[in-house]
Design a protein around this motif. Structure first.
Motif, short mmCIF file in Angstrom:
data_model
loop_
_atom_site.label_atom_id
_atom_site.label_comp_id
_atom_site.label_asym_id
_atom_site.label_seq_id
_atom_site.Cartn_x
_atom_site.Cartn_y
_atom_site.Cartn_z
N SER A 1 0.84 -1.21 0.00
CA SER A 1 0.00 0.00 0.00
C SER A 1 0.87 1.25 0.00
CB SER A 1 -0.95 0.00 1.20
OG SER A 1 -0.23 0.04 2.39
N ASN A 2 2.00 1.20 0.70
CA ASN A 2 2.89 2.36 0.75
C ASN A 2 3.56 2.64 -0.59
OD1 ASN A 2 3.96 4.46 2.45
ND2 ASN A 2 5.94 3.41 2.32
N THR A 3 3.62 1.63 -1.45
CA THR A 3 4.15 1.82 -2.80
C THR A 3 3.22 2.74 -3.59
OG1 THR A 3 5.13 -0.37 -2.68
CG2 THR A 3 4.92 0.59 -4.88
N ALA A 4 1.92 2.55 -3.40
CA ALA A 4 0.96 3.47 -4.03
C ALA A 4 1.07 4.86 -3.38
CB ALA A 4 -0.45 2.92 -3.90
N ILE A 5 1.11 4.90 -2.06
CA ILE A 5 1.11 6.18 -1.34
C ILE A 5 2.35 7.01 -1.67
CG2 ILE A 5 1.29 7.20 0.99
CD1 ILE A 5 -0.69 4.95 1.89
N THR A 6 3.52 6.39 -1.74
CA THR A 6 4.73 7.14 -2.08
C THR A 6 4.72 7.61 -3.53
OG1 THR A 6 5.90 5.06 -2.50
CG2 THR A 6 6.25 6.08 -0.34
N ARG A 7 3.78 7.10 -4.32
CA ARG A 7 3.58 7.57 -5.69
C ARG A 7 2.38 8.53 -5.77
NH1 ARG A 7 6.54 3.48 -5.40
NH2 ARG A 7 7.97 2.80 -7.03
N GLY A 8 1.92 8.99 -4.61
CA GLY A 8 0.88 10.02 -4.57
C GLY A 8 -0.54 9.49 -4.68
N LYS A 9 -0.71 8.15 -4.54
CA LYS A 9 -2.03 7.54 -4.73
C LYS A 9 -2.57 7.04 -3.40
CE LYS A 9 -0.17 6.09 -9.13
NZ LYS A 9 -0.15 5.12 -10.20
N PRO A 10 -3.79 7.45 -3.04
CA PRO A 10 -4.37 6.98 -1.79
C PRO A 10 -4.46 5.45 -1.76
CG PRO A 10 -5.63 8.81 -2.64
CD PRO A 10 -4.66 8.42 -3.72
N ALA A 11 -4.11 4.86 -0.62
CA ALA A 11 -4.15 3.40 -0.48
C ALA A 11 -4.41 3.05 0.97
CB ALA A 11 -2.83 2.79 -0.95
N VAL A 12 -4.99 1.87 1.16
CA VAL A 12 -5.34 1.40 2.50
C VAL A 12 -4.98 -0.07 2.60
CG1 VAL A 12 -7.22 1.09 4.16
CG2 VAL A 12 -7.30 3.01 2.56
N THR A 13 -4.42 -0.46 3.75
CA THR A 13 -4.26 -1.88 4.06
C THR A 13 -5.43 -2.30 4.92
OG1 THR A 13 -1.85 -1.68 3.97
CG2 THR A 13 -2.74 -3.62 5.08
N VAL A 14 -6.16 -3.30 4.44
CA VAL A 14 -7.38 -3.78 5.09
C VAL A 14 -7.06 -5.11 5.77
CG1 VAL A 14 -9.71 -4.66 4.62
CG2 VAL A 14 -8.85 -2.65 3.37
N GLU A 15 -7.56 -5.30 7.00
CA GLU A 15 -7.29 -6.54 7.74
C GLU A 15 -8.60 -7.11 8.27
OE1 GLU A 15 -4.21 -7.87 8.49
OE2 GLU A 15 -2.80 -6.23 8.09
N ALA A 16 -8.99 -8.31 7.80
CA ALA A 16 -10.17 -9.00 8.37
C ALA A 16 -10.01 -10.50 8.19
CB ALA A 16 -11.46 -8.53 7.72
N GLY A 17 -9.97 -11.21 9.31
CA GLY A 17 -9.80 -12.67 9.26
C GLY A 17 -8.66 -13.08 10.17
N PHE A 18 -8.52 -14.39 10.37
CA PHE A 18 -7.60 -14.86 11.42
C PHE A 18 -7.21 -16.32 11.23
CE2 PHE A 18 -12.09 -14.70 12.49
CZ PHE A 18 -12.38 -16.04 12.62
N LEU A 19 -6.02 -16.65 11.64
CA LEU A 19 -5.59 -18.03 11.90
C LEU A 19 -5.77 -19.01 10.74
CD1 LEU A 19 -6.91 -18.36 15.58
CD2 LEU A 19 -4.52 -18.30 14.85
N GLY A 20 -5.68 -18.53 9.52
CA GLY A 20 -5.78 -19.45 8.39
C GLY A 20 -7.15 -20.04 8.18
N VAL A 21 -8.19 -19.41 8.79
CA VAL A 21 -9.56 -19.91 8.64
C VAL A 21 -10.20 -19.26 7.40
CG1 VAL A 21 -11.85 -20.02 9.73
CG2 VAL A 21 -9.77 -20.16 11.15
N PRO A 22 -10.80 -20.05 6.50
CA PRO A 22 -11.50 -19.45 5.34
C PRO A 22 -12.86 -18.91 5.77
CG PRO A 22 -11.59 -21.83 5.22
CD PRO A 22 -10.80 -21.52 6.46
N ASP A 23 -12.83 -17.91 6.64
CA ASP A 23 -14.01 -17.40 7.35
C ASP A 23 -14.89 -16.55 6.43
OD1 ASP A 23 -15.62 -16.64 9.64
OD2 ASP A 23 -14.62 -14.69 9.48
N GLU A 24 -16.10 -17.01 6.20
CA GLU A 24 -16.99 -16.34 5.24
C GLU A 24 -17.38 -14.94 5.71
OE1 GLU A 24 -20.65 -18.39 4.39
OE2 GLU A 24 -20.77 -17.48 2.41
N LYS A 25 -17.58 -14.78 7.02
CA LYS A 25 -17.98 -13.47 7.54
C LYS A 25 -16.90 -12.42 7.23
CE LYS A 25 -19.33 -11.40 11.87
NZ LYS A 25 -18.99 -11.50 13.28
N SER A 26 -15.65 -12.80 7.41
CA SER A 26 -14.55 -11.86 7.12
C SER A 26 -14.48 -11.56 5.63
CB SER A 26 -13.21 -12.46 7.59
OG SER A 26 -13.25 -12.73 8.97
#
Ligand code: ZN
Length: 325
Positions: free
Chosen positions: A192-217
């Protein structure tokens, strides 16, 4: 009409969706281009920079049939699995080919190691052609994580405002403020910082845990992406802005003083007091090496919750809620 959009040898004409693969010799990167019928912003969606993080990868599988390029203004470029060696090899953090963490080698090198080649291909073929980027993650195979996004703060106030607006439309209410990312485009380290250092808004999103293929996440990530597409006017419809954001300052990641077995003593999202034991580390004969303690009072963003632990590797991270950005 939009002009053709090319990634590698794949070309999507205006109103077309085209999938292809970047062939990097030691690995390959599957992607889909959705080139809209009208002009607009280009959004990059990258999943699988960490190959054991399944909900983001599954979120893009959910989204792929739901995006219709003829209805779009602008374009979406999806990277379905960035780190294929780690995905197929089922490895946490590091590539089985070069032992590097892909999300620490951006912007990569054309003639580098397998991970550096992947980073370079994503930088030049995807990020350079995009206006915005969402880098989709979750807790890795060993990490029990509560959902949040990283909001990067740079030295550029106008860019910070654009990043903050993008963050406010990702569908997440916990924003971890990151003020320490490198500012050199040639050493951006993170995707994401590769986009940001090139002037482009970017976000790192985190949802999920422990290698579970969790549908809710996966659904949380997919609906956040769709909201961002509406916010950027790539898709039609009104976008929702987060109502009650919780901003958190992350304490430095707590690392293990020894190698052995880890026993977690807290759960993700638990509030802890400074000095509370986050995890107990023992040697291979059951003798205690250390109690790893919370450096601050706050909320457990993630805690390692599987037994293997190596000296110097992360044990967890506590975030301290703050009143505002
Ligand atoms: Zn990750």
């Amino acid at each position: 009409m939009r002009k053709d959009l090319r990634v590698g040898s794949a070309v999507a004409a205006s109103g077309e969706a085209v999938s292809g693969t970047l062939d990097l010799g030691t690995s390959f990167v599957p992607f889909t281009i959705f080139n809209g019928a009208r002009d607009g912003a280009v959004l990059a969606l990258v999943a699988g920079n960490h190959g054991y993080e399944y909900p983001p990868i599954l979120a893009l599988q959910m989204l792929r049939p739901r995006i219709h390029p003829r209805k779009l203004a602008g374009a979406v470029i999806m990277v379905h699995v960035a780190n294929m060696p780690s995905f197929l090899g089922r490895t946490v953090y590091f590539s089985p080919l070069d032992q590097k963490n892909l999300n620490r080698v951006y912007p990569g090198k054309a003639d580098g190691t397998p991970s550096e080649k992947i980073a370079h291909a994503i930088t030049t073929e995807v990020i350079d052609q995009s206006d915005y980027l969402l880098d989709l993650h979750c807790g890795d195979g060993n990490e029990s994580l509560r959902p949040y996004v990283y909001q990067t703060v740079t030295a550029d106030a106008a860019l910070n405002t654009r990043i903050a607006e993008l963050v406010a439309h990702c569908g997440f209410d916990h924003m971890v403020i990151d003020r320490g990312r490198p500012r050199d485009p040639a050493a951006s380290v993170y995707c994401s910082n590769t986009a940001i250092t090139r002037g482009k808004p970017a976000v790192t999103v985190e949802a999920g845990f422990l290698g579970v293929p969790d549908e809710k996440s996966s659904k949380m990530i997919a609906s956040g992406v769709e909201n961002v597409m509406r916010y950027l006017k790539i898709a039609s419809g009104s976008a929702k802005r987060v109502k009650r954001p919780v901003f958190l300052d992350p304490a430095p990641v707590v690392t293990s003083p020894g190698t052995g077995l880890l026993y977690p003593c807290v759960k993700r999202d638990q509030n802890v007091k400074k000095g509370a034991v986050l995890a107990r580390i023992t040697d291979f004969f059951g003798r205690k090496i250390a109690d790893v303690k919370a450096p601050v009072s706050g909320k457990v963003l993630y805690i390692v919750a599987t037994p293997p632990i190596v000296q110097g590797q992360p044990v967890g991270c506590v975030g301290v809620p703050r009143k505002s950005l």
